[in-house]
Design an enzyme around this catalytic site. Sequence first.
Site, mmCIF file in Angstrom:
data_model
loop_
_atom_site.group_PDB
_atom_site.id
_atom_site.type_symbol
_atom_site.label_atom_id
_atom_site.label_comp_id
_atom_site.label_asym_id
_atom_site.label_seq_id
_atom_site.Cartn_x
_atom_site.Cartn_y
_atom_site.Cartn_z
ATOM 1 N N GLU A 129 0.830 -1.211 0.000
ATOM 2 C CA GLU A 129 0.000 0.000 0.000
ATOM 3 C C GLU A 129 0.862 1.258 0.000
ATOM 4 O O GLU A 129 0.532 2.253 -0.644
ATOM 5 C CB GLU A 129 -0.932 -0.022 1.215
ATOM 6 C CG GLU A 129 -1.989 -1.115 1.135
ATOM 7 C CD GLU A 129 -2.825 -1.245 2.396
ATOM 8 O OE1 GLU A 129 -3.974 -1.699 2.291
ATOM 9 O OE2 GLU A 129 -2.329 -0.883 3.486
ATOM 10 N N GLU A 186 -3.156 -10.146 4.043
ATOM 11 C CA GLU A 186 -4.059 -9.848 5.164
ATOM 12 C C GLU A 186 -5.174 -10.873 5.311
ATOM 13 O O GLU A 186 -5.654 -11.141 6.420
ATOM 14 C CB GLU A 186 -4.673 -8.443 4.993
ATOM 15 C CG GLU A 186 -3.742 -7.304 5.356
ATOM 16 C CD GLU A 186 -2.863 -6.865 4.205
ATOM 17 O OE1 GLU A 186 -2.319 -5.749 4.269
ATOM 18 O OE2 GLU A 186 -2.716 -7.636 3.223
#
Length: 261
Positions: A112, A132
């Site tokens: 990210e 994740e």
Amino acid sequence: MTYNPIKTERRGHVLEVTLDRPKANAIDLATSRIMGEVFTDFRDDPELRVAIITGGGEKFFCPGWDLKAAADGDEVDGDYGKGGFGGLQELRGLNKPVIAAVNGICCGGGLELALSADIILAADHASFALPEINSGTVADAASIKLPKRIPYHIAMEMLFTGRWIDAEEAARWGMINQIHSGADLMAKAREMADLLASGPPLVYAAIKEVVREAEDMKFQDAMNKITKSQFETVETLYRSEDQLEGAKAFAEKRDPVWKGK
């Protein structure tokens, strides 16, 4: 002497930022806050035109959130500081080019962070993932950004499965711009940064604001906003010395001298 996990170096108009937090360059709350201060200072310094973000060492760019710190009490939704996680993702008004030099493993919040840059160069041994899903959490920023950057179905596969892709596949889907050997990565990043630093900073600012603001707008609405002088950076550009310098340099068949004003 307090250890600082963020190393910075100024090279002319370029700021190099190295996330150096062994063993993996994971980001905890304190590190994120430091990064926020660094990138805020970069944004506000008129002498700096381009930033490079990279990781220390040769194995990790950044794996994202420091799970060990979380186990010791860092809150996942705590105060990340200016600019949100990693200092870049939510930093308002950052109208200067940022280059990510991905020198190794780049996953989770680290991916990210890289996606928050404008240009991504990667070492040939770099790898990317959003794992994740395996820990029962959401890659929130990536869920917003990645389906807009690469084919939807590939983005959703990465989000749903957490599978790893290598630099070659990342380049094939358009996630990264270029692949270089690990030994050449920073030299190529600096070459790119120097090229951008020699360009017109007010034009870069206008490009970034228009791209950012127009992302969720209809084409004609965005064009109307430009013609109605509603983009501050565009109006600053059109009233600037640099705008006149560009025209003069073209007429005089010489390279322009950009002042950023």
